[in-house]
Design an enzyme around this catalytic site. Structure first.
Site, PDB file in Angstrom:
ATOM      1  N   SER A 177       4.021   2.201   8.455  1.00  0.00           N
ATOM      2  CA  SER A 177       4.140   1.304   7.358  1.00  0.00           C
ATOM      3  C   SER A 177       5.115   0.991   6.373  1.00  0.00           C
ATOM      4  O   SER A 177       5.919   1.934   6.062  1.00  0.00           O
ATOM      5  CB  SER A 177       2.813   1.681   6.357  1.00  0.00           C
ATOM      6  OG  SER A 177       1.645   1.322   7.182  1.00  0.00           O
TER       7      SER A 177
ATOM      8  N   ASP B 187       1.147  -7.681   2.533  1.00  0.00           N
ATOM      9  CA  ASP B 187       1.230  -6.366   2.223  1.00  0.00           C
ATOM     10  C   ASP B 187       2.557  -5.703   1.856  1.00  0.00           C
ATOM     11  O   ASP B 187       3.083  -4.951   2.597  1.00  0.00           O
ATOM     12  CB  ASP B 187       0.782  -5.318   3.359  1.00  0.00           C
ATOM     13  CG  ASP B 187       0.330  -4.128   2.811  1.00  0.00           C
ATOM     14  OD1 ASP B 187       0.823  -3.639   1.827  1.00  0.00           O
ATOM     15  OD2 ASP B 187      -0.384  -3.113   3.633  1.00  0.00           O
TER      16      ASP B 187
ATOM     17  N   HIS C 149       0.860  -1.023   0.041  1.00  0.00           N
ATOM     18  CA  HIS C 149      -0.051   0.167   0.020  1.00  0.00           C
ATOM     19  C   HIS C 149       0.970   1.295  -0.125  1.00  0.00           C
ATOM     20  O   HIS C 149       0.328   2.363  -0.253  1.00  0.00           O
ATOM     21  CB  HIS C 149      -1.035   0.048   0.996  1.00  0.00           C
ATOM     22  CG  HIS C 149      -0.571   0.653   2.519  1.00  0.00           C
ATOM     23  ND1 HIS C 149      -0.293  -0.574   3.592  1.00  0.00           N
ATOM     24  CD2 HIS C 149      -0.263   1.585   3.201  1.00  0.00           C
ATOM     25  CE1 HIS C 149       0.048   0.185   4.699  1.00  0.00           C
ATOM     26  NE2 HIS C 149       0.006   1.289   4.429  1.00  0.00           N
TER      27      HIS C 149
HETATM   28  N1  ARG Z   1      -4.780   0.557   7.916  1.00  0.00           N
HETATM   29  C1  ARG Z   1      -3.492   0.711   7.295  1.00  0.00           C
HETATM   30  C2  ARG Z   1      -2.815   2.128   7.268  1.00  0.00           C
HETATM   31  O1  ARG Z   1      -3.390   2.747   7.927  1.00  0.00           O
HETATM   32  C3  ARG Z   1      -3.465   0.025   5.932  1.00  0.00           C
HETATM   33  C4  ARG Z   1      -3.909   1.098   4.826  1.00  0.00           C
HETATM   34  C5  ARG Z   1      -4.127   0.449   3.542  1.00  0.00           C
HETATM   35  N2  ARG Z   1      -5.302  -0.320   3.233  1.00  0.00           N
HETATM   36  C6  ARG Z   1      -6.648  -0.165   3.143  1.00  0.00           C
HETATM   37  N3  ARG Z   1      -7.505  -0.993   2.818  1.00  0.00           N
HETATM   38  N4  ARG Z   1      -6.919   1.299   3.103  1.00  0.00           N
HETATM   39  O2  ARG Z   1      -2.042   2.570   6.521  1.00  0.00           O
HETATM   40  N1  ASP Z   2      -1.323   1.465   8.202  1.00  0.00           N
HETATM   41  C1  ASP Z   2      -0.706   2.336   8.789  1.00  0.00           C
HETATM   42  C2  ASP Z   2       0.463   3.119   7.798  1.00  0.00           C
HETATM   43  O1  ASP Z   2       0.162   2.990   6.566  1.00  0.00           O
HETATM   44  C3  ASP Z   2       0.258   1.852  10.063  1.00  0.00           C
HETATM   45  C4  ASP Z   2      -1.049   2.213  11.266  1.00  0.00           C
HETATM   46  O2  ASP Z   2      -1.443   3.099  11.263  1.00  0.00           O
HETATM   47  O3  ASP Z   2      -0.579   1.499  12.180  1.00  0.00           O
HETATM   48  O4  ASP Z   2       1.451   3.806   8.418  1.00  0.00           O
END
Ligand code: ARG
Ligand code: ASP
Length: 755
Positions: free
Chosen positions: A650, A221, A84
């Site tokens: 991330s 990921d 991502h």
């Molecule tokens: N929750 C994770 C973060 O905050 C992954 C985000 C990417 N995935 C998604 N389905 N939006 O970045």
């Molecule tokens: N998914 C988040 C990121 O892209 C990481 C988190 O918020 O734990 O940085």
């Protein structure tokens, strides 16, 4: 005296339980955290983690395009980050014929690696405390404005000097603890970063939004890039003659696997947190702000979702926008639950009570005893204006696509009014081209519907000096809004068939049309209102709040000298440490720390938008063909640990007790996403891909074993090295730190650091 003693005892016991919380500054680890980390199992020295004059693990950690983290995993500049995080680069190289997003991509040779304009990877050179230099000339009696302007001048001078002395480096000045501390950070920024590989989205984004923020997780990921440099190993813009960057240090990858209780640390660039808020502002966040923002996004997400389910074009156009929108939406919901479930407000209030008692007991803190009450009052005072602020951000800026896009036309209008023919023409051509790009991922009907549903929330919220357009709409009453908004879209020139052509041909005429259109006028008015009314109104309150917060953190440090404090995340390099750990999320719900490919298969729904899988993965699963990466006939996929992380982490490397790479951080588990405000080690977990799954996908699914050959694999679990070491040391009867560690060791007292 007895009272203080009891308070201290309570606090110290509390602190031991919370020992894993925190995002620590790497250059202070030796001083603040090292003994704690050792006690938890760390086997390397603080200098191996961070050093300036010799290579250390920090040289293998990169800030990936400013928003994510990545790590170098070979001597040839190979870089690992999340899928991502590399998503837009993978997308930009994808076409219908070569759909890398869907099918994955593996460069078969260096010449097939794909350049990405605008992408950079920055490596930190040095972190230096310059608080004295920056605060020079400021006094505690000064007003916030005065102090601010002195700091600005000092900062400019310092940055200028540093830059002049080191033209090859980039410098950044960051403030910590609300301006109590300032660090000068130097970095080297590499700008030739090429795409090397990515799994298909059905692996890299497996589970999409349904599984986002969720544990148990089964997402691979990750994506891979390579950093290139010039012949002198220095940063250079893309050129065919560039060569792979040779890092001062790259990470070894440990494939021995992890087990419950193993030491882990996360090295990366967390974006922002709010760890020192009073309970009242945490309450405002979960009772006022989050629900308000969720209410707006509910509308957006429902409209997008309904259309994306039935319209393939919209699905493609909006996949990334939907993910962005739903990511925070889902986290805000999780925060509300997490704060409630951990009883965080009550815990924080108790801590505040304790703080007040300490202030009353310690003479030098007696003026600080009402700090929290003062902050509470200011935070309460800013609620209405802060809601207006979020109303604009959610509705005018991120929600309604057309509103944000048309803001680009203000220069065109200026040039037209100034009758500057040449500038007008250039700007018109630029905008016509830009409009083409905008329309590619834009659905007019959908956006209009979003506007009809969320603009009313903005109109109802804005009370402070609304502009003329907004006032008129407010006076007309909400019954008329749907029709008014629809008309505004229909009358706007932007979406007419021949708009771009007309703009190029007749820029002056079009500029006039645009300037007179309700859509442009309203959007511009809302934008100006945001700066001139909302932000201007918030500024003095925020300055006061910041000053109190700064004093609060300082007073906390004095009141509780045994505790070490970590600054809020601010996109600077940090280390978090913890343990691989299962957890009990709520009554009768217990989660294991590791997931396996079996779980990927359990979620599999053929043909589904979120849970489909490549046939090859299914075949590998059925044949149990896991190569050296499996464990007792099972293929590990993801695991969780107690590291304190946030957005920006991330892609961060997750390292074992010996500093070897075992995981790739990418998320947090639902029950603990409130950790940006309140970290509870019993349920806060970071989620990472097991490096063995990453290698399995590269090697077995992608057939790119030549990439694995570039890496340094380690096959022994750190515990084995300790046992071996201890055995041989027993023979020679030499004692080492590792051997000492096996003894019961008294808890080390962490030093109190005064700013
Ligand atoms: N929750 C994770 C973060 O905050 C992954 C985000 C990417 N995935 C998604 N389905 N939006 O970045
Ligand atoms: N998914 C988040 C990121 O892209 C990481 C988190 O918020 O734990 O940085």
């Amino acid at each position: 005296m007895k009272k203080i003693f009891t308070l201290l005892t309570v606090l110290v016991i509390g602190l031991q339980l919370q020992a894993k919380e925190g995002m620590w500054l790497p250059h202070l680890i030796a001083q603040l955290n090292y003994s704690d980390m050792q006690r938890m199992g760390l086997q390397i020295s603080a200098e191996e983690i961070y050093a300036v004059n010799k290579s250390s693990l920090k040289d293998a950690v990169v800030h990936f395009n400013g928003g994510c983290t990545g790590e170098l995993i070979s001597s040839q500049g190979l870089l690992l980050t999340n899928h991502h995080c590399g998503y837009s680069q993978i997308q930009s190289h994808s076409t219908k014929e070569n759909n890398y997003l869907e099918d994955g991509f593996w460069a078969a040779s260096r010449s097939e690696e794909l350049p990405n304009s605008g992408l950079y990877a920055a490596i930190i050179r040095e972190i230096k405390d310059v608080s004295n230099e920056i605060l020079e000339g400021s006094t505690p009696e000064m007003s916030e404005e005065e102090r601010d302007s002195i700091i600005k001048v000092n900062a400019q001078n310092l940055l200028g000097e540093a830059q002049a002395k080191n033209p090859g480096l980039e410098f950044e000045l960051k403030d910590f603890f609300f301006g109590n501390q300032f660090l000068l950070i130097s970095k080297v920024k590499y700008t030739d970063v090429r795409l090397v590989g990515a799994p298909p989205s059905s692996i890299g984004k497996y589970g999409k939004d349904t599984d986002n923020w969720v544990w148990p997780r089964h997402t691979g990921d990750f994506s891979m890039f390579r950093v290139y440099a010039n012949a002198d190993n220095q940063p250079a813009e893309y050129s065919e003659t560039n060569v792979p960057y040779k890092p001062a240090q790259h990470l070894k990858i440990n494939i021995a696997g992890v087990k419950e209780g193993d030491f882990t640390m996360v090295y990366g660039f967390p974006g922002s947190t709010n760890q020192y808020l009073p309970a009242s502002e945490v309450a405002n966040t979960v009772n006022e702000y989050n629900p308000f923002r969720i209410r707006i996004r509910d509308q957006i997400i429902n409209i997008l979702d309904a259309k994306m389910r039935v319209d393939e074009d919209a699905r493609l156009q909006y996949a990334s926008k939907f993910a962005r929108s739903s990511n925070s939406w889902k986290r805000w919901k999780g925060e509300i639950l997490g704060i409630k479930r951990t009883n965080a407000l009550e815990v924080l209030r108790q801590e505040e009570k304790l703080f007040k008692q300490m202030c009353e007991a310690i003479p030098e803190l007696k003026d600080d005893k009402d700090l929290v009450a003062k902050m509470d009052a200011l935070y309460a005072k800013r609620i209405p204006l802060t809601k207006e602020r979020f109303a604009y951000i959610e509705v005018g800026y991120f929600g309604i696509e057309a509103f944000r896009h048309v803001l680009n036309y203000s220069n065109l209008i200026k040039h037209a009014e100034a009758e500057d023919e040449e500038a007008l023409k250039t700007e018109a051509d630029r905008l016509a081209k830009r409009m083409e790009g905008f329309l590619k991922d834009y659905d007019y009907d959908l956006d209009k519907q979003v506007a009809i549903n969320i603009l009313p929330i903005y109109l109802e919220t804005i009370k402070t000096n609304p502009g003329e357009e907004v006032r008129e709409l407010q006076e007309e009453g909400s019954d008329n809004w749907p029709e008014e908004i629809a008309e505004m879209y229909e009358d706007a020139p932007f979406f007419k068939e021949d708009f771009a052509e007309e703009l190029k041909k007749n820029p002056a005429k079009m500029a006039k049309k645009i300037a007179e259109s309700d859509l442009y006028e309203l959007s511009l008015e809302m934008y100006s209102h945001y700066f001139e009314v909302i932000n201007a109104g918030l500024k003095p309150i925020n300055l006061e709040i910041d000053a109190l917060q700064a004093r609060y953190v300082k007073a906390l440090q004095r009141a509780f000298p045994k505790k070490s404090f970590y600054p809020d995340a601010n996109s600077t390099l940090r280390v978090a440490y913890g343990q691989v750990k299962s957890y009990e999320a709520r009554d009768a719900v217990k989660y294991e720390a590791q997931t396996y490919l079996k779980g990927v298969m359990e979620k599999y729904v053929p043909g589904d938008y979120e849970f489909d899988l490549p046939q090859k993965l299914i075949d590998l699963y059925e044949a149990k063909d896991y190569g050296p990466y499996g464990e007792n006939g099972k293929m590990p996929v993801c695991f969780v640990a107690t590291n304190h992380t946030t957005g920006g982490n991330s892609g961060s490397p997750v390292l074992n007790a010996r500093g070897e790479l075992i995981g790739l951080n990418f998320d947090r588990a639902w029950d603990g996403v409130m950790s940006d405000m309140y970290f509870d080690p019993s349920i806060c977990r970071n989620v990472m891909v097991d490096l063995r799954y990453v290698l399995f996908i590269i090697d077995k699914l992608g057939g790119a074993s030549y990439l694995v050959e570039e890496m340094d694999l380690v096959r022994h679990h750190p515990d084995e090295t300790v046992t071996k070491k201890v055995e041989s040391e027993e023979k020679s009867s030499v004692k080492t730190k590792a051997a000492d560690k096996t003894k019961a060791e008294p808890v080390m007292e962490v030093q109190y650091r005064e700013n």
